[in-house]
Design a protein around this motif. Structure first.
Motif, PDB file in Angstrom:
ATOM      1  N   ALA A  47      48.455  44.624  44.779  1.00 35.84           N
ATOM      2  CA  ALA A  47      49.783  44.361  45.351  1.00 35.84           C
ATOM      3  C   ALA A  47      50.340  43.019  44.881  1.00 35.84           C
ATOM      4  O   ALA A  47      51.567  42.819  44.859  1.00 35.84           O
ATOM      5  CB  ALA A  47      49.711  44.407  46.872  1.00 35.84           C
ATOM      6  N   SER A  48      49.454  42.099  44.495  1.00 35.11           N
ATOM      7  CA  SER A  48      49.908  40.762  44.070  1.00 35.11           C
ATOM      8  C   SER A  48      49.943  40.609  42.552  1.00 35.11           C
ATOM      9  O   SER A  48      50.337  39.559  42.044  1.00 35.11           O
ATOM     10  CB  SER A  48      48.988  39.688  44.666  1.00 35.11           C
ATOM     11  N   ILE A  49      49.551  41.650  41.806  1.00 33.93           N
ATOM     12  CA  ILE A  49      49.498  41.558  40.342  1.00 33.93           C
ATOM     13  C   ILE A  49      50.887  41.796  39.746  1.00 33.93           C
ATOM     14  O   ILE A  49      51.499  42.840  39.962  1.00 33.93           O
ATOM     15  CB  ILE A  49      48.479  42.571  39.768  1.00 33.93           C
ATOM     16  N   LYS A  50      51.366  40.807  39.026  1.00 37.92           N
ATOM     17  CA  LYS A  50      52.678  40.910  38.378  1.00 37.92           C
ATOM     18  C   LYS A  50      52.587  40.820  36.853  1.00 37.92           C
ATOM     19  O   LYS A  50      53.456  41.327  36.152  1.00 37.92           O
ATOM     20  CB  LYS A  50      53.601  39.796  38.880  1.00 37.92           C
ATOM     21  N   THR A  51      51.550  40.151  36.357  1.00 40.75           N
ATOM     22  CA  THR A  51      51.435  39.897  34.924  1.00 40.75           C
ATOM     23  C   THR A  51      50.060  40.315  34.406  1.00 40.75           C
ATOM     24  O   THR A  51      49.133  40.565  35.185  1.00 40.75           O
ATOM     25  CB  THR A  51      51.624  38.398  34.617  1.00 40.75           C
ATOM     26  N   PHE A  52      49.937  40.347  33.076  1.00 37.39           N
ATOM     27  CA  PHE A  52      48.639  40.629  32.470  1.00 37.39           C
ATOM     28  C   PHE A  52      47.611  39.586  32.910  1.00 37.39           C
ATOM     29  O   PHE A  52      46.446  39.906  33.153  1.00 37.39           O
ATOM     30  CB  PHE A  52      48.735  40.621  30.940  1.00 37.39           C
ATOM     31  N   GLU A  53      48.054  38.331  33.012  1.00 37.90           N
ATOM     32  CA  GLU A  53      47.144  37.250  33.404  1.00 37.90           C
ATOM     33  C   GLU A  53      46.629  37.467  34.826  1.00 37.90           C
ATOM     34  O   GLU A  53      45.445  37.247  35.110  1.00 37.90           O
ATOM     35  CB  GLU A  53      47.852  35.894  33.305  1.00 37.90           C
ATOM     36  N   ASP A  54      47.506  37.920  35.723  1.00 40.57           N
ATOM     37  CA  ASP A  54      47.083  38.252  37.095  1.00 40.57           C
ATOM     38  C   ASP A  54      46.012  39.345  37.065  1.00 40.57           C
ATOM     39  O   ASP A  54      45.010  39.276  37.782  1.00 40.57           O
ATOM     40  CB  ASP A  54      48.271  38.759  37.924  1.00 40.57           C
ATOM     41  N   PHE A  55      46.274  40.349  36.244  1.00 39.70           N
ATOM     42  CA  PHE A  55      45.339  41.471  36.145  1.00 39.70           C
ATOM     43  C   PHE A  55      43.974  41.000  35.652  1.00 39.70           C
ATOM     44  O   PHE A  55      42.934  41.361  36.219  1.00 39.70           O
ATOM     45  CB  PHE A  55      45.913  42.524  35.190  1.00 39.70           C
ATOM     46  N   GLN A  56      43.966  40.183  34.621  1.00 42.15           N
ATOM     47  CA  GLN A  56      42.704  39.731  34.049  1.00 42.15           C
ATOM     48  C   GLN A  56      41.922  38.838  35.004  1.00 42.15           C
ATOM     49  O   GLN A  56      40.697  38.823  34.990  1.00 42.15           O
ATOM     50  CB  GLN A  56      42.967  39.031  32.715  1.00 42.15           C
ATOM     51  N   LYS A  57      42.623  38.101  35.864  1.00 42.84           N
ATOM     52  CA  LYS A  57      41.949  37.265  36.866  1.00 42.84           C
ATOM     53  C   LYS A  57      41.307  38.121  37.955  1.00 42.84           C
ATOM     54  O   LYS A  57      40.257  37.760  38.506  1.00 42.84           O
ATOM     55  CB  LYS A  57      42.952  36.288  37.491  1.00 42.84           C
TER      56      LYS A  57
END
Length: 494
Positions: free
Chosen positions: A53-63
């Motif tokens: 729900a808080s993932i907006k970017t590729f970087e968010d996803f990878q974290k």
């Protein structure tokens, strides 16, 4: 020209134009796929566990989503197998594709109502791109054979289980059903040798125009056809056979043998399918590599192979990749795989559009002395060593010999020859020369007298088939690893 072939050409142009629309905007296409995947899975158990729900970017996803293999995802998959819903993807999958795992035993890969059409459409579109480019559509009027696993499925908790090729057999379009071979009953035969012999009987007098399958098992089919026909070339048996469709392994080591058996050159289309997704297909007879499918519900990440086993390696997205670099392929899919390492390595041959070749397996390499030799290198060496000669190879694999009885250690090439070289030492030298040109670390080891040059060991006729049979892996989607870092296969063959 038949109505069917005219219609195929019209449809082929339509699909080609559709492909251009996403291939010409690759980064935007992957962004849309990424957003759709996250949105559709944010209310699943996996999505909640990983803060979708808080993932907006590729970087968010990878974290939030680490790289996983099957074992790391197994707890979620077991819940899905038990009939639980909304675990990895919304609802329940339609199918589980059963595959052979090297460390995990059998693996069960989900296929959903969203992912299943991408497998079917990709195989169809590969053929349509061929028709659009070449103008050759006459083969649609002939018979087509797809050497594949049994389509018999089991069911548990409302989910069907089977081999991927057997599952896909249920989705053959109606307009191809009359042309498709072998018969359903024959396709259901489990024993591979019995199945191939039955297929030979069904097809030997038919107008076969397209033949498809993993090259090693198509070779077995061709050999049985020749035995049954008194040694005729395949082009004599099937006068209108002009298109070979394959996947799973590199065709180049088999090409000379196939052309000898067929008696002429035929066009070929390479596919890159797996239970985890249909990733690419050859879209052009003129360009090297296969078109990476960026619009098929798969978000791709890439890790440089030489960094893969380091701590926290960088994960690249499609806009960051380079030509000629060996990458481990990581996928997140609309079947519910997330940051999933499929085990294959690829190299890009083009960035406009994005085309790839399969260079090997991330765990299939030889690095007994730090040389990190990969499948693509040994296949290229074999291709170069046999070019312009009469040498014909049936099959081969490579393994390190670390503790020889005498002398320095070496790389042992175990080869089943159809036609042997006149001088085995000159042939070994040619292979070694090619390897040294391709791999600087290997060259350093030879130069520094850490390794001796390539040693070739001959494998008896049908030795590889007998080995696969002994392992319960004869036929279907199974294939011999081109190389390994231990001697399990080598010692069994010897």
């Amino acid at each position: 020209m038949s109505i069917k072939s005219i219609a195929a050409k019209i449809f082929a142009r339509k699909i080609y134009n559709q492909t251009l629309s996403w291939a010409n905007k690759p980064i935007e296409t992957q962004i849309e796929v990424f957003k759709s995947l996250i949105e559709n899975a944010k209310e699943t158990e996996f999505g909640k566990d990983h803060n979708f729900a808080s993932i907006k970017t590729f970087e968010d996803f990878q974290k939030n989503v680490p790289i996983r293999d099957y074992e790391d995802l197994k707890n979620y998959i077991e819940k899905v197998k038990a009939g639980e819903e909304n675990i990895l993807w919304k609802g329940k999958p339609l199918y589980f594709a059963k595959t052979s795992g090297t460390t995990s035993g059998a693996k069960y890969i989900p296929l959903t109502k969203e992912s299943m059409p991408t497998h079917v459409n990709a195989a169809r579109n590969a053929i349509l791109h061929y028709i659009n480019e070449t103008g050759n559509a006459d083969f649609v009027d002939g018979k087509m054979i797809f050497l594949q696993g049994s389509p018999i499925l089991t069911e548990k908790h409302g989910i069907k289980f089977g081999r991927l090729s057997g599952i896909v057999a249920h989705f053959v379009p109606k307009y191809l059903q009359k042309n498709r071979m072998p018969s359903w009953e024959t396709n259901c035969i489990e024993d591979w040798e019995t199945k191939v012999n039955t297929i030979v009987g069904e097809t030997i007098n038919e107008n076969m125009s397209v033949i498809s399958g993993i090259p090693s098992w198509v070779q077995m089919y061709f050999e049985r056809l020749q035995e049954r026909s008194g040694g005729k070339k395949i082009s004599e048996i099937f006068k209108n056979f002009n298109l070979f469709i394959y996947g799973g392994v590199n065709y180049e080591p088999y090409r000379a043998k196939f052309e000898q058996m067929i008696g002429k050159k035929v066009d070929s289309i390479e596919l890159f399918p797996a239970s985890e997704g249909f990733f690419a297909y050859q879209d052009s007879q003129k360009e090297k590599g296969m078109l990476l499918l960026l619009n098929s519900g798969i978000f791709y990440e890439f890790i440089k192979a030489d960094e893969f086993f380091t701590e926290n390696p960088k994960r690249y997205t499609i806009g960051e990749v380079e030509l000629g670099v060996n990458y481990a392929l990581i996928v997140s899919t609309n079947a519910g795989l997330w940051g999933y390492n499929i085990g294959d390595t690829i190299q890009f041959t083009s960035l406009a559009p994005y085309r790839v070749i399969v260079s090997g397996r991330i765990k299939h390499y030889i690095s007994a002395f730090g040389e990190h030799v990969i499948a693509n290198e040994v296949e290229n060496a074999m291709k170069e060593a046999t070019a312009g000669t009469n040498i014909v190879i049936n099959e081969f694999t490579v393994a390190p010999q670390i503790t020889p009885a005498n002398g320095l250690p070496y790389h042992e090439w175990l080869i089943e020859f159809e036609k042997e070289p006149e001088n085995i030492e000159i042939f070994a030298e040619a292979i070694d020369d090619s390897m040294r040109k391709q791999n600087i670390y290997y060259d350093d080891l030879i130069t520094g007298n850490v390794l001796r040059k390539v040693v070739i060991s001959k494998v008896s006729k049908n030795g590889f088939q007998e080995y696969m049979k002994s392992q319960g892996k004869l036929g279907g989607q199974n294939k011999i690893p081109r190389l390994s870092n231990d001697r399990k296969i080598a010692d069994n063959l010897k």
